[in-house]
Design an enzyme around this catalytic site. Structure first.
Site, short mmCIF file in Angstrom:
data_model
loop_
_atom_site.label_atom_id
_atom_site.label_comp_id
_atom_site.label_asym_id
_atom_site.label_seq_id
_atom_site.Cartn_x
_atom_site.Cartn_y
_atom_site.Cartn_z
N GLU A 1 -59.64 -14.40 -32.71
CA GLU A 1 -59.22 -13.84 -34.01
C GLU A 1 -59.86 -14.60 -35.16
O GLU A 1 -59.41 -15.72 -35.48
CB GLU A 1 -57.71 -13.97 -34.18
CG GLU A 1 -56.87 -13.14 -33.26
CD GLU A 1 -55.46 -12.93 -33.82
OE1 GLU A 1 -54.90 -11.89 -33.51
OE2 GLU A 1 -54.96 -13.78 -34.59
N HIS B 1 -51.82 -19.75 -32.58
CA HIS B 1 -52.21 -18.74 -33.57
C HIS B 1 -52.77 -19.47 -34.78
O HIS B 1 -52.33 -20.59 -35.09
CB HIS B 1 -50.99 -17.89 -33.96
CG HIS B 1 -51.37 -16.67 -34.74
ND1 HIS B 1 -51.68 -16.72 -36.07
CD2 HIS B 1 -51.55 -15.39 -34.35
CE1 HIS B 1 -52.02 -15.50 -36.48
NE2 HIS B 1 -51.95 -14.68 -35.45
#
Ligand code: G3P
Length: 230
Positions: free
Chosen positions: A145, A97
């Site tokens: 993302e 992430h």
């Protein structure tokens, strides 16, 4: 791939928000479970580490860890092993992430360790080129993302549609097995609908649900968007 996951999918990352800690995280997980049961849409949750076990014991939807370290059990103080998240009831883990980045070699090792443990991997990438590098590692899912949109409420599927469609097109051209998600700023059902129209297999999101006044209503709206795009 075991039938525990179904696509298009909604993955809710609890991050470390107070609104998703302990009992409040349990509430969101229960809401996700009830919407999933009601709509048939696959909704996964990624609780805070300390809540994985209680949530995994309490709900029937898939539970992911937010991160795992690529180390075997042993003398690795402070690390989170694949064995530990599996024992707690997670069926997979988010990796890399943008708030918990890993070197490519570590991502590769962790994807492999999860696979060997019969678990799923959801690897994040910040843009199309890093997504292509990650695709070479054959994770179960890959989420694109753009970090600048994370937590803004400005949906990637509307603000940067090209990053989604280009990732989908280029990753599918080299590997059709990987499920491709997008994330950042997804807060409404319509953002989810647009993400699926762009070719993605689902969404990875956090604040739109976790910080919502009525998380269940938002999850329901998103699940209905998945249904309407089927
Ligand atoms: O992992 C999900 C994520 O980084 C997106 O966050 O708050 O923009 O939905 P958010």
């Amino acid at each position: 791939m075991p039938k525990l996951l179904d696509f298009p999918i909604i993955v809710i990352n609890f991050k470390t928000y107070l609104e998703s800690l302990g009992d409040r995280g349990m509430r969101i997980a229960k809401d996700a479970e009830s919407v999933s049961n009601e709509t048939g849409v696959c909704i996964c949750v990624a609780p805070q580490f300390t809540d994985i076990k209680s949530i995994a014991n309490a709900v029937s939807i898939p539970v992911f860890a937010q991160h795992v370290d690529p180390y075997p059990p042993g003398s690795y103080t402070g690390s989170i092993s694949v064995e530990a998240i599996k024992d707690a009831g997670a069926i997979g883990s988010i990796l890399n992430h943008s708030e918990k980045k890993l070197q490519l070699a570590s991502i590769f090792a962790a994807v492999k360790m999860l696979k060997n443990a019969g678990m799923f991997s959801l690897v994040c990438a910040e843009d199309v080129e890093p997504a292509m590098a990650v695709a070479a590692l054959s994770p179960t899912m890959l989420a694109v993302e753009p970090p600048e949109l994370i937590g803004t409420g400005i949906p990637v599927s509307k603000a940067r549609p090209e990053i989604v469609s280009e990732s989908v097109q280029r990753i599918r051209s080299i590997n059709r097995e990987i499920k491709i998600l997008c994330g950042a700023g997804i807060t409404r059902g319509d953002d989810v609908r647009r993400a699926i129209e762009l070719g993605s297999d689902g969404v990875l999101l956090a604040s739109g649900v976790v910080k919502a006044k009525d998380p269940r209503a938002v999850i329901k709206e998103m699940a209905e968007a998945v249904l309407s795009s089927r």
